[in-house]
Write a protein that holds these residues in place. Structure first.
Motif, mmCIF file in Angstrom:
data_model
loop_
_atom_site.group_PDB
_atom_site.id
_atom_site.type_symbol
_atom_site.label_atom_id
_atom_site.label_comp_id
_atom_site.label_asym_id
_atom_site.label_seq_id
_atom_site.Cartn_x
_atom_site.Cartn_y
_atom_site.Cartn_z
ATOM 1 N N UNK A 12 0.843 -1.207 0.000
ATOM 2 C CA UNK A 12 0.000 0.000 0.000
ATOM 3 C C UNK A 12 0.869 1.245 0.000
ATOM 4 N N UNK A 13 1.930 1.227 0.801
ATOM 5 C CA UNK A 13 2.835 2.381 0.836
ATOM 6 C C UNK A 13 3.555 2.540 -0.501
ATOM 7 N N UNK A 14 3.976 1.436 -1.075
ATOM 8 C CA UNK A 14 4.680 1.471 -2.353
ATOM 9 C C UNK A 14 3.780 1.989 -3.467
ATOM 10 N N UNK A 15 2.519 1.584 -3.470
ATOM 11 C CA UNK A 15 1.600 2.009 -4.515
ATOM 12 C C UNK A 15 1.275 3.499 -4.396
ATOM 13 N N UNK A 16 0.977 3.946 -3.185
ATOM 14 C CA UNK A 16 0.728 5.361 -2.949
ATOM 15 C C UNK A 16 -0.610 5.888 -3.428
ATOM 16 N N UNK A 17 -1.474 5.022 -3.992
ATOM 17 C CA UNK A 17 -2.749 5.504 -4.532
ATOM 18 C C UNK A 17 -3.959 4.809 -3.934
ATOM 19 N N UNK A 18 -3.730 3.881 -3.008
ATOM 20 C CA UNK A 18 -4.842 3.121 -2.442
ATOM 21 C C UNK A 18 -4.833 3.254 -0.920
ATOM 22 N N UNK A 19 -5.989 3.088 -0.276
ATOM 23 C CA UNK A 19 -6.065 3.233 1.178
ATOM 24 C C UNK A 19 -5.568 1.994 1.905
ATOM 25 N N UNK A 20 -5.395 2.134 3.210
ATOM 26 C CA UNK A 20 -4.995 0.997 4.026
ATOM 27 C C UNK A 20 -6.158 0.000 4.156
ATOM 28 N N UNK A 21 -5.835 -1.187 4.655
ATOM 29 C CA UNK A 21 -6.816 -2.273 4.705
ATOM 30 C C UNK A 21 -7.201 -2.586 6.151
ATOM 31 N N UNK A 22 -8.449 -2.941 6.330
ATOM 32 C CA UNK A 22 -8.903 -3.433 7.637
ATOM 33 C C UNK A 22 -8.252 -4.789 7.927
ATOM 34 N N UNK A 23 -8.117 -5.094 9.211
ATOM 35 C CA UNK A 23 -7.526 -6.376 9.600
ATOM 36 C C UNK A 23 -8.341 -7.547 9.045
ATOM 37 N N UNK A 24 -9.655 -7.399 9.007
ATOM 38 C CA UNK A 24 -10.508 -8.477 8.483
ATOM 39 C C UNK A 24 -10.249 -8.711 6.998
ATOM 40 N N UNK A 25 -9.963 -7.638 6.262
ATOM 41 C CA UNK A 25 -9.656 -7.784 4.840
ATOM 42 C C UNK A 25 -8.320 -8.508 4.655
ATOM 43 N N UNK A 26 -7.365 -8.205 5.541
ATOM 44 C CA UNK A 26 -6.066 -8.885 5.493
ATOM 45 C C UNK A 26 -6.244 -10.371 5.770
ATOM 46 N N UNK A 27 -7.142 -10.718 6.696
ATOM 47 C CA UNK A 27 -7.379 -12.127 7.009
ATOM 48 C C UNK A 27 -7.914 -12.877 5.789
ATOM 49 N N UNK A 28 -8.739 -12.205 4.989
ATOM 50 C CA UNK A 28 -9.220 -12.837 3.755
ATOM 51 C C UNK A 28 -8.057 -13.099 2.791
ATOM 52 N N UNK A 29 -7.138 -12.150 2.707
ATOM 53 C CA UNK A 29 -5.984 -12.331 1.830
ATOM 54 C C UNK A 29 -5.105 -13.482 2.331
ATOM 55 N N UNK A 30 -5.009 -13.638 3.632
ATOM 56 C CA UNK A 30 -4.233 -14.743 4.203
ATOM 57 C C UNK A 30 -4.864 -16.079 3.828
ATOM 58 N N UNK A 31 -6.172 -16.137 3.857
ATOM 59 C CA UNK A 31 -6.858 -17.360 3.439
ATOM 60 C C UNK A 31 -6.578 -17.660 1.969
ATOM 61 N N UNK A 32 -6.520 -16.600 1.149
ATOM 62 C CA UNK A 32 -6.190 -16.782 -0.261
ATOM 63 C C UNK A 32 -4.748 -17.251 -0.422
ATOM 64 N N UNK A 33 -3.856 -16.738 0.423
ATOM 65 C CA UNK A 33 -2.456 -17.186 0.382
ATOM 66 C C UNK A 33 -2.353 -18.663 0.729
ATOM 67 N N UNK A 34 -3.188 -19.140 1.668
ATOM 68 C CA UNK A 34 -3.193 -20.555 2.019
ATOM 69 C C UNK A 34 -3.740 -21.385 0.848
ATOM 70 N N UNK A 35 -4.815 -20.904 0.213
ATOM 71 C CA UNK A 35 -5.408 -21.630 -0.900
ATOM 72 C C UNK A 35 -4.423 -21.756 -2.060
ATOM 73 N N UNK A 36 -3.676 -20.678 -2.334
ATOM 74 C CA UNK A 36 -2.730 -20.707 -3.448
ATOM 75 C C UNK A 36 -1.539 -21.617 -3.147
ATOM 76 N N UNK A 37 -1.122 -21.667 -1.901
ATOM 77 C CA UNK A 37 -0.030 -22.579 -1.543
ATOM 78 C C UNK A 37 -0.438 -24.021 -1.797
ATOM 79 N N UNK A 38 -1.694 -24.318 -1.525
ATOM 80 C CA UNK A 38 -2.186 -25.678 -1.729
ATOM 81 C C UNK A 38 -2.401 -25.965 -3.216
ATOM 82 N N UNK A 39 -2.968 -24.994 -3.957
ATOM 83 C CA UNK A 39 -3.305 -25.219 -5.361
ATOM 84 C C UNK A 39 -2.073 -25.196 -6.265
ATOM 85 N N UNK A 40 -1.145 -24.274 -6.010
ATOM 86 C CA UNK A 40 -0.002 -24.099 -6.911
ATOM 87 C C UNK A 40 1.175 -24.969 -6.502
ATOM 88 N N UNK A 41 1.476 -25.008 -5.197
ATOM 89 C CA UNK A 41 2.672 -25.711 -4.731
ATOM 90 C C UNK A 41 2.362 -27.014 -3.997
#
Length: 501
Positions: A385-414
């Motif tokens: 978010x800091x690097x992009x400079x054009x988007x707002x920060x994220x709620x903790x709950x939104x980050x938790x959804x991204x973590x779930x996606x990171x788990x799904x991708x680890x299982x599907x891809x690797x």
């Protein structure tokens, strides 16, 4: 108060705005703690590296982090005119101390600073320090005298002839006489000899005096060694040469249509252009997807081995082709990157050089699904978010959804359970799409609804094809126009093997 995700967990933040982003780039790298000791050794001991792994797992970030830990450059590289053989300019390498001493010498040659009271009165008037009415001294930027209230410059024009006759002055600058001059040139008698002297206003309260000796010394220093600084002292210590051409990587000599004619053209030393290997001197040369410059790998190997590499004109049709600068320093840390499949295309001597003077590191594609690593994903989101400079920060709950996606991708891809993916560039795309959706919504933060949509939409075109058509072959068949299908069928029928008939 910022939360250090190295010590705290996701539950300790409300939004990524609370996350402390480390100043050290090495601490911004996510999921490669096992290779971090070797990375730090490479920075301290100046070792070469070959980083192996798929795109988007942090190879370039690791290379940049190494450069952050290097000392500032200590040498400047200059190409100097060779009067006897102009096509063979000299190389001059100066240390930081030599450059600083030279700067001091030039400053001394430029004259000394004195008080306005120490110059002739007429000079003080012309430079705007002395009031022509009452003789009071004040700042040159005050057009009204603070003592008598008169216009300090109103009578300069009327007195011009008288002052010129008195001091023998001639003007170095033009413009209205209703404002103070910046520079006055006159003459004075020193040891019975008349000499030129320049009085120059510096700032608002000082005058620089350039006598004839100072001017001659400065001119001598400039004329002594016509030169071209190709690698300045103040420079970046990280040079990325991914996909560089031969000229960009190795340097060149620009073309001169007049062939270096002493009167019409430019001298060869002026046209020398450094390559990335020279600009990376004392720093890091990073080349991602190194197999894409397969033909240039042998030059990189030579530069690593010799720590110098000549700069020559690379276009045989150019006037620069006759110019060569030998032994230009290029002592860099080489960091190359590729994926596993491309290892076979790296030049064996280059790999041997890395193995002999550095390390080959296979990077992780996943990390264990732990509370500490979940916190690291939150840090990653804050960094993106800091690097992009054009988007707002994220709620903790939104980050938790991204973590779930990171788990799904680890299982599907690797094919890894209880793990989080380290293919973070792809996750960064999800974060940016979620941020863009939040911006379009006018939302202060990235909410769960934005992240949910981004997770569904921010997928590769291959995944989109599979979702819609179930297979690539079906997608190709349905995507063809009717004319394309007819042409495709006609081609197939013409190429049927009829030998059995």
């Amino acid at each position: 108060m910022y939360v250090d995700m190295n010590r705290e967990y996701l539950k300790d933040i409300n939004t990524t705005e609370d996350v402390k982003i480390p100043e050290d780039p090495l601490e911004r790298v996510i999921g490669h703690e096992d290779v971090m000791p070797m990375i730090k050794i490479a920075a301290k001991q100046r070792r070469h590296l070959l980083l192996v792994g798929p795109p988007g797992i942090g190879k370039s970030l690791l290379a940049q982090a190494i450069s952050f830990h290097l000392p500032e450059p200590s040498e400047e590289i200059t190409v100097v005119h060779n009067p006897e053989r102009p096509e063979r300019p000299f190389v001059e390498v100066k240390s930081r101390k030599e450059i600083e001493d030279e700067i001091l010498e030039i400053e001394r040659a430029e004259g000394e600073l004195i008080d306005p009271h120490s110059v002739p009165e007429a000079v003080a008037e012309r430079l705007g320090f002395k009031c022509i009415h009452c003789g009071e001294y004040s700042s040159a930027y005050n057009s009204i005298c603070p003592k008598c209230g008169g216009d300090k410059f109103s009578h300069i024009k009327a007195r011009r002839k008288h002052i010129g006759d008195l001091l023998g002055m001639f003007e170095m600058s033009s413009g209205s006489l209703s404002v103070p001059q910046k520079r006055v040139t006159t003459t004075r008698i020193m040891d019975g000899v008349e000499e030129v002297v320049i009085y120059e206003r510096v700032g608002g309260d000082s005058i620089k005096v350039l006598d004839q000796r100072a001017l001659e010394k400065r001119r001598q220093m400039v004329e002594e060694k016509p030169r071209n600084v190709i690698v300045p002292l103040e420079r970046k210590t990280f040079i990325q040469a991914t996909g560089a051409s031969e000229t960009e990587l190795l340097g060149d000599v620009r073309h001169d249509p007049y062939g270096g004619h002493p009167d019409l053209g430019s001298q060869p030393y002026e046209r020398v252009v450094p390559g990335a290997i020279h600009e990376a001197h004392e720093g890091v040369l990073f080349i991602d997807e190194i197999v894409h410059i397969a033909g240039l790998q042998r030059f990189i190997f030579t530069a690593m081995q010799d720590k110098t590499f000549p700069i020559v004109g690379r276009n045989p049709q150019s006037a620069g082709s006759s110019v060569k600068v030998d032994e230009v320093p290029c002592d860099f840390i080489f960091v190359g990157a590729c994926n596993i499949a491309d290892l076979q295309y790296i030049l064996p001597p280059l790999r041997s050089r890395v193995q002999g003077e550095g390390y080959e590191l296979l990077l992780n594609t996943t990390m264990p699904d732990t509370d500490e690593n979940r916190a690291k994903i939150a840090q990653f989101v804050a960094q993106e978010i800091e690097l992009d400079g054009k988007i707002p920060h994220a709620r903790a709950a939104a980050v938790e959804l991204l973590i779930e996606e990171a788990r799904r991708r680890a299982r599907a891809v690797d094919d890894m359970d209880d793990a989080l993916t380290l293919r973070l560039r792809d996750l960064g795309g999800v974060v940016r799409m979620a941020g863009d959706l939040a911006v379009m919504d006018g939302s202060e933060y990235i909410e769960t609804k934005h992240m949910e949509v981004a997770i569904r939409k921010a997928v590769s075109i291959e995944d989109q094809i599979l979702r819609r058509y179930k297979s690539y072959e079906k997608a190709l068949e349905k995507d063809l126009s009717s004319s394309q299908r007819m042409s495709h069928q006609s081609y197939n029928s013409e190429n049927i093997d009829r030998s059995y008939m």
